[in-house]
Design a protein around this motif. Sequence first.
Motif, PDB file in Angstrom:
ATOM      1  N   GLU A 165      10.704  -5.669  45.009  1.00 31.07           N
ATOM      2  CA  GLU A 165      11.956  -5.229  45.453  1.00 31.07           C
ATOM      3  C   GLU A 165      13.354  -6.032  44.981  1.00 31.07           C
ATOM      4  O   GLU A 165      13.974  -5.336  44.161  1.00 31.07           O
ATOM      5  CB  GLU A 165      12.202  -5.088  46.957  1.00 31.07           C
ATOM      6  CG  GLU A 165      10.666  -3.728  47.010  1.00 31.07           C
ATOM      7  CD  GLU A 165      11.072  -3.335  47.889  1.00 31.07           C
ATOM      8  OE1 GLU A 165      12.299  -3.903  49.049  1.00 31.07           O
ATOM      9  OE2 GLU A 165      10.486  -1.871  48.735  1.00 31.07           O
ATOM     10  N   ILE A 166      13.968  -6.983  44.952  1.00 29.72           N
ATOM     11  CA  ILE A 166      14.635  -8.186  45.307  1.00 29.72           C
ATOM     12  C   ILE A 166      15.002  -8.688  42.938  1.00 29.72           C
ATOM     13  O   ILE A 166      15.893  -8.244  42.419  1.00 29.72           O
ATOM     14  CB  ILE A 166      15.150  -8.945  45.913  1.00 29.72           C
ATOM     15  CG1 ILE A 166      15.249  -8.741  47.011  1.00 29.72           C
ATOM     16  CG2 ILE A 166      16.479  -9.571  45.559  1.00 29.72           C
ATOM     17  CD1 ILE A 166      15.239  -9.038  47.879  1.00 29.72           C
ATOM     18  N   ALA A 226      18.828 -10.660  47.867  1.00 29.11           N
ATOM     19  CA  ALA A 226      19.252  -9.381  47.171  1.00 29.11           C
ATOM     20  C   ALA A 226      20.754  -8.908  47.009  1.00 29.11           C
ATOM     21  O   ALA A 226      21.255  -8.277  45.886  1.00 29.11           O
ATOM     22  CB  ALA A 226      19.071  -8.039  48.105  1.00 29.11           C
ATOM     23  N   GLN A 280       5.507  -9.511  53.672  1.00 32.44           N
ATOM     24  CA  GLN A 280       6.453  -8.445  52.873  1.00 32.44           C
ATOM     25  C   GLN A 280       7.504  -9.654  52.018  1.00 32.44           C
ATOM     26  O   GLN A 280       8.556  -9.051  51.345  1.00 32.44           O
ATOM     27  CB  GLN A 280       8.367  -8.536  54.533  1.00 32.44           C
ATOM     28  CG  GLN A 280       8.020  -8.007  55.327  1.00 32.44           C
ATOM     29  CD  GLN A 280       8.190  -8.025  56.483  1.00 32.44           C
ATOM     30  OE1 GLN A 280       8.233  -9.542  57.512  1.00 32.44           O
ATOM     31  NE2 GLN A 280       8.446  -7.921  57.716  1.00 32.44           N
ATOM     32  N   LYS A 340      21.776 -14.455  50.915  1.00 33.24           N
ATOM     33  CA  LYS A 340      20.095 -13.987  50.244  1.00 33.24           C
ATOM     34  C   LYS A 340      19.565 -13.438  49.317  1.00 33.24           C
ATOM     35  O   LYS A 340      20.903 -13.226  48.054  1.00 33.24           O
ATOM     36  CB  LYS A 340      20.006 -12.780  51.368  1.00 33.24           C
ATOM     37  CG  LYS A 340      20.038 -11.193  51.879  1.00 33.24           C
ATOM     38  CD  LYS A 340      19.615 -10.539  52.848  1.00 33.24           C
ATOM     39  CE  LYS A 340      20.718  -9.107  52.305  1.00 33.24           C
ATOM     40  NZ  LYS A 340      19.870  -8.230  53.535  1.00 33.24           N
ATOM     41  N   ILE A 354      15.050 -15.576  50.677  1.00 34.42           N
ATOM     42  CA  ILE A 354      14.954 -14.293  49.995  1.00 34.42           C
ATOM     43  C   ILE A 354      15.279 -12.885  50.820  1.00 34.42           C
ATOM     44  O   ILE A 354      16.369 -12.285  49.643  1.00 34.42           O
ATOM     45  CB  ILE A 354      13.782 -14.217  48.959  1.00 34.42           C
ATOM     46  CG1 ILE A 354      12.731 -15.313  48.038  1.00 34.42           C
ATOM     47  CG2 ILE A 354      13.284 -12.657  48.903  1.00 34.42           C
ATOM     48  CD1 ILE A 354      11.496 -14.613  48.480  1.00 34.42           C
ATOM     49  N   LEU A 355      14.641 -13.474  51.843  1.00 30.44           N
ATOM     50  CA  LEU A 355      14.946 -12.081  52.779  1.00 30.44           C
ATOM     51  C   LEU A 355      16.486 -11.866  53.934  1.00 30.44           C
ATOM     52  O   LEU A 355      16.566 -11.199  54.244  1.00 30.44           O
ATOM     53  CB  LEU A 355      13.496 -11.762  53.629  1.00 30.44           C
ATOM     54  CG  LEU A 355      12.445 -11.613  52.682  1.00 30.44           C
ATOM     55  CD1 LEU A 355      11.239 -11.582  53.673  1.00 30.44           C
ATOM     56  CD2 LEU A 355      12.520 -10.734  51.931  1.00 30.44           C
ATOM     57  N   LYS A 377       6.634  -7.807  48.434  1.00 33.03           N
ATOM     58  CA  LYS A 377       7.510  -7.032  48.702  1.00 33.03           C
ATOM     59  C   LYS A 377       9.177  -7.337  48.186  1.00 33.03           C
ATOM     60  O   LYS A 377       9.950  -6.527  47.021  1.00 33.03           O
ATOM     61  CB  LYS A 377       7.599  -6.008  49.923  1.00 33.03           C
ATOM     62  CG  LYS A 377       7.924  -4.795  49.216  1.00 33.03           C
ATOM     63  CD  LYS A 377       7.930  -3.507  50.763  1.00 33.03           C
ATOM     64  CE  LYS A 377       8.452  -2.255  50.536  1.00 33.03           C
ATOM     65  NZ  LYS A 377       8.698  -1.709  51.599  1.00 33.03           N
ATOM     66  N   GLY A 378       9.706  -8.360  48.724  1.00 29.98           N
ATOM     67  CA  GLY A 378      10.569  -8.901  48.264  1.00 29.98           C
ATOM     68  C   GLY A 378      11.112  -9.340  46.932  1.00 29.98           C
ATOM     69  O   GLY A 378      12.192  -9.368  46.495  1.00 29.98           O
ATOM     70  N   ASP A 391      11.732 -18.877  53.570  1.00 28.91           N
ATOM     71  CA  ASP A 391      11.870 -18.166  54.305  1.00 28.91           C
ATOM     72  C   ASP A 391      10.618 -18.496  55.712  1.00 28.91           C
ATOM     73  O   ASP A 391      10.716 -17.247  56.768  1.00 28.91           O
ATOM     74  CB  ASP A 391      11.558 -17.097  54.016  1.00 28.91           C
ATOM     75  CG  ASP A 391      12.737 -16.754  53.015  1.00 28.91           C
ATOM     76  OD1 ASP A 391      12.835 -15.562  53.219  1.00 28.91           O
ATOM     77  OD2 ASP A 391      12.708 -17.205  51.871  1.00 28.91           O
ATOM     78  N   PRO A 418       9.125 -13.705  58.106  1.00 25.39           N
ATOM     79  CA  PRO A 418       8.260 -12.816  57.111  1.00 25.39           C
ATOM     80  C   PRO A 418       6.656 -12.889  57.408  1.00 25.39           C
ATOM     81  O   PRO A 418       5.646 -13.614  58.008  1.00 25.39           O
ATOM     82  CB  PRO A 418       9.076 -12.891  55.790  1.00 25.39           C
ATOM     83  CG  PRO A 418       8.616 -14.686  55.694  1.00 25.39           C
ATOM     84  CD  PRO A 418       8.821 -14.910  57.123  1.00 25.39           C
TER      85      PRO A 418
END
Length: 376
Positions: free
Chosen positions: A275-276, A222, A268, A220, A205-206, A271-272, A245, A264
């Motif tokens: 947000e993503i 995003a 995190q 990743k 993810i991150l 949140k990932g 991750d 992470p």
Amino acid sequence: MLYNKWVACWGNATSITDRKEAVYAKDLTLRYPVFMPFSGNKLRLRFSNLTGTEPVSLDKIVIRAADGGKTSMKPLVIEPGREVTSEEVALDVTAGNTIEVSLYLKGYTQMNAGTLITGPLSHGKYAYGDFAEADELPLDLTRNTNWFYFLNTIDILTEEKNHALVCYGDSITAQSWPDYLAQRAWDGGFRNVSIIRRAVSGTRILRQYDCITYQAYGLKGATRFPIEMDVTGAASVIIQHGINDIIHPVGKEVNPFRPWSDMPTLEQLEKGVEEIYIDYIRRHADLAGLKVYSGTLLPIYGWRTYNEMRDEMRMAFNDWLRTSPLFDGCVDFDAAVRDKKNPERFAQGYDSGDHLHPSETAYKAMADAVPEELLR
């Protein structure tokens, strides 16, 4: 029958292929059989050179229907870092049949863009020479492959009732459960849904890797998600992502490409995802109404980097995936495959042997865990 709606009927992710000694092909035919969940009378294909650094020429593109009917598309050049959609071609397709897509690469071709997938519906072939128009590939010049190069998505002009379900994730999803879900939908009479796989082994993810050792582990979240959610007719998505991750970081003294700084926190990861994935969907009008389901992470006891800290994070993340109001629902894959007495482990017969990836029996159990509402 009225065909008036374009819907994705097959799909794959595109990533950087595994970096081996040879990265070019010449005078090669690729052939991919594709199960068709819908009937329709036109097709269009999307090809991807997303991770390539040189143009790719598809000198012949031939589609063969189950009844032997064929159609050819105009040759295409896919520029590096780009995806391209073909012209629309007329071809009568009957639901439940299998078509074959053949690609001929005449000149030296950089084979950087492709993804490894497995499952009962995911088998390709390659042959040395130009056999794109041949009914059969010559046995002595042909081998099987599970690498799917360049072919990214197939759309069909079909009935208004039909829709796509996207399965998004990593190696767990690149393996068999989406194929078993497609078979379950068909056998169960859910004839208005296609299963679109968007999965890359090793992806996180991150973070992503920029070394040739792990480039095939993909982009990743995003970077991937906006590209891979380009699915015509998508009604819902299952996101089963995050285990890499948690299990990858080991420290530079063990592996220079997997520092502890990549580990992470639970916050995190959460949140990932928001947000993503969730925020991206909220921001895009063309995805309005898309149902988003979380998919819990599977047991990892016995995996080579297993420890209690990682498993505690996995279980806490799963609790969040089950209960967060961000999602329209949760597919509890973990509950479907874990041992009831020792939930950190796979149930008997559900471990492939590496203590991370499920067995084929477990992949069927994962497919069975998907709620019927996503198929209806």
